[in-house]
Design an enzyme around this catalytic site. Sequence first.
Site, PDB file in Angstrom:
ATOM      1  CE1 TYR A   2      -4.145   1.858   0.544  1.00 55.86           C
ATOM      2  CE2 TYR A   2      -2.644   3.348   1.685  1.00 55.86           C
ATOM      3  CZ  TYR A   2      -3.871   3.105   1.094  1.00 55.86           C
ATOM      4  OH  TYR A   2      -4.811   4.102   1.028  1.00 55.86           O
ATOM      5  CG  PHE A  43      -8.455  15.686 -24.915  1.00 60.87           C
ATOM      6  CD1 PHE A  43      -8.545  15.189 -26.204  1.00 60.87           C
ATOM      7  CD2 PHE A  43      -8.823  14.851 -23.866  1.00 60.87           C
ATOM      8  CE1 PHE A  43      -8.977  13.896 -26.450  1.00 60.87           C
ATOM      9  CE2 PHE A  43      -9.257  13.555 -24.100  1.00 60.87           C
ATOM     10  CZ  PHE A  43      -9.339  13.072 -25.388  1.00 60.87           C
ATOM     11  CB  THR A  44     -13.385  15.721 -24.609  1.00 64.10           C
ATOM     12  OG1 THR A  44     -12.513  14.599 -24.512  1.00 64.10           O
ATOM     13  CG2 THR A  44     -13.837  15.894 -26.036  1.00 64.10           C
ATOM     14  CG  ASP A  66      -2.306  16.353 -22.210  1.00 64.63           C
ATOM     15  OD1 ASP A  66      -1.652  15.288 -22.155  1.00 64.63           O
ATOM     16  OD2 ASP A  66      -3.532  16.375 -22.380  1.00 64.63           O
ATOM     17  CE  LYS A  99      -4.841   9.300 -25.768  1.00 65.60           C
ATOM     18  NZ  LYS A  99      -5.244   8.829 -27.088  1.00 65.60           N
ATOM     19  NE  ARG A 159     -11.806  12.195 -31.130  1.00 66.86           N
ATOM     20  CZ  ARG A 159     -12.067  12.154 -29.819  1.00 66.86           C
ATOM     21  NH1 ARG A 159     -13.140  12.731 -29.357  1.00 66.86           N
ATOM     22  NH2 ARG A 159     -11.278  11.524 -28.993  1.00 66.86           N
ATOM     23  CG  PHE A 194     -19.153  11.099 -27.933  1.00 66.33           C
ATOM     24  CD1 PHE A 194     -19.259  12.266 -27.194  1.00 66.33           C
ATOM     25  CD2 PHE A 194     -18.076  10.259 -27.717  1.00 66.33           C
ATOM     26  CE1 PHE A 194     -18.303  12.585 -26.234  1.00 66.33           C
ATOM     27  CE2 PHE A 194     -17.122  10.564 -26.761  1.00 66.33           C
ATOM     28  CZ  PHE A 194     -17.236  11.731 -26.009  1.00 66.33           C
TER      29      PHE A 194
HETATM   30  N1  F0G Z   1      -5.083  14.266 -22.854  1.00 69.20           N
HETATM   31  C1  F0G Z   1      -5.058  13.853 -24.119  1.00 69.20           C
HETATM   32  C2  F0G Z   1      -4.302  14.635 -25.133  1.00 69.20           C
HETATM   33  C3  F0G Z   1      -5.736  12.672 -24.494  1.00 69.20           C
HETATM   34  O1  F0G Z   1      -5.706  12.268 -25.763  1.00 69.20           O
HETATM   35  C4  F0G Z   1      -6.439  11.942 -23.503  1.00 69.20           C
HETATM   36  C5  F0G Z   1      -7.168  10.726 -23.855  1.00 69.20           C
HETATM   37  C6  F0G Z   1      -6.431  12.414 -22.191  1.00 69.20           C
HETATM   38  C7  F0G Z   1      -5.734  13.587 -21.896  1.00 69.20           C
HETATM   39  C8  F0G Z   1      -7.160  11.704 -21.099  1.00 69.20           C
HETATM   40  O2  F0G Z   1      -6.468  10.548 -20.750  1.00 69.20           O
HETATM   41  O3  F0G Z   1      -8.066   8.673 -21.294  1.00 69.20           O
HETATM   42  O4  F0G Z   1      -6.127   8.340 -19.730  1.00 69.20           O
HETATM   43  O5  F0G Z   1      -8.073   9.691 -19.045  1.00 69.20           O
HETATM   44  N2  F0G Z   1      -7.473  10.386 -25.039  1.00 69.20           N
HETATM   45  C9  F0G Z   1      -8.154   9.133 -25.409  1.00 69.20           C
HETATM   46  C10 F0G Z   1      -8.398   9.058 -26.908  1.00 69.20           C
HETATM   47  C11 F0G Z   1      -9.399   8.868 -24.626  1.00 69.20           C
HETATM   48  O6  F0G Z   1      -9.011   8.082 -27.349  1.00 69.20           O
HETATM   49  O7  F0G Z   1      -7.950   9.929 -27.657  1.00 69.20           O
HETATM   50  P1  F0G Z   1      -7.218   9.249 -20.181  1.00 69.20           P
END
Ligand code: F0G
Length: 482
Positions: free
Chosen positions: A81, A133-134, A223, A266, A389, A455
Amino acid sequence: MDGQVKFFGGAAFPLEMHKVRIVQKLTLVSVEERVAAIREAGSNTFLLKNDKVFLDMLTDSGVNAMSDRQLAAMMTADDSYAGSMSFERLRTVTQDIFGKPFLLPVHQGRAAENILASALVGKGGVVPMNYHFTTTRAHIERNGGSVVELFLPEALNLDSTDPFKGNMDTAALDALLKREAGNVPFVRMEAGTNLIGGQPWSLENLERTSEICRRHGAPLVLDASLLADNLYFIKTREAAQRGATIREITRRIADLCDIVYFSARKLGCARGGAILTADRALFERMQPLIPLFEGFLTYGGMSVREIEAMAVGLEETMDFDMIRHGPEFISFMADELDARGVPVVKPAGGLGCHLNARAFLPHVPQNRYTAGALAAAVFIAGGVRGMERGTLSEERNEDGSERLADAELLRLALPRRVFTMSQVKYAVDRIHWLFENRNLVGGLEWTEEPKILRFFSGRLKAVGDWQDRLAAKFREDFGDSL
Ligand code: F0G
């Protein structure tokens, strides 16, 4: 010498610098079964089940191939832990690569964004960035802040040959920081800018951005989720960096930023995520939130196996042969499609090959979800699953009207080291066939439309019977082929 292999016959194609020693069986179902599957999934590729998918190009997130060394490291993880030695190994690697001694572990990229926004963004705070980013935007807005995108006009031009469409508009940044003095918790730069087609920025642009941030006293946050691709493009497209190693470029980038965070789904081909900084004050503002939202400070919601895999994966990302595979395969795919007249985003970026749906299906209006319709059609044509997208991924305006997206793209992600050259050629062939038959493809309409993030789980259906007619044409052209 850039390590590029030239071929005697003059052909040009990327060569895999790895061998495949663990494989997973795929199935390719008939076109009739593909139509039934996409119908059952409400014409939404997120709702397809994997046993009906041949090439899963939805995303690279958490599905990159892992190396033998990563798998081996997972077997020697130290489960505890608190005080796990796996965490210490990760800290040694991140300190070595990024030069930042403070490491906060999180369970994935958006969790890092939650911590950052919760710790730093207050009501009325303005966060400038090259592009949103979303999940990033959602966390900033949830904390009462807002996002200002400072991209250059080239960013949204799908046919521009600009090598660095992800660049920040630094003149606009300078003006904004002057105007909003004291109201900017941080400036965010996204590597391999996801939503504009995996497009990079140049090191020169980051240097200018960093200089402006320091002059105004605003922390610069990177990022780095898609840093691997951005590193490749800096090395291959920015003349001044051609002689630098990937490790040198990475360190230079990290030195220009106050905080580096990433999704390890990623970067590093594992799962999980991390926040890094050398700034004790920033670290102390974020640290208390880790045990609250993620887990204890030496695991942050991750399994220690993933922490080991991440440490090795980050180290392997410093190898040019490793990071070139994705962008070179994507560029191959985009060039092959382009040569057949299929509209793709140029120049090819990282993450995946992006089809320009409005140019592919000019007869399908945006309120019939051009890119969503193309995603369903590509699945019917070849069992290839991509990600819409476009307008489907937007939320409606307050008055219920559609917020039409800037671009309608279909992203066909190439997770790193997962697909072979022949699989990419197969995808190109089926998309080419679809392009020749594009007049058969129609739009989509809702049957169930969720209010939030529609989506992911929303269900649609074809307007008319175009999906069956497309399958019938496939049968006519390909006989009894799958
Ligand atoms: N920042 C970027 C540039 C990303 O592409 C993503 C995720 C995140 C943050 C968030 O990271 O998914 O580990 O919580 N992109 C994925 C995609 C979901 O399919 O492009 P996460």
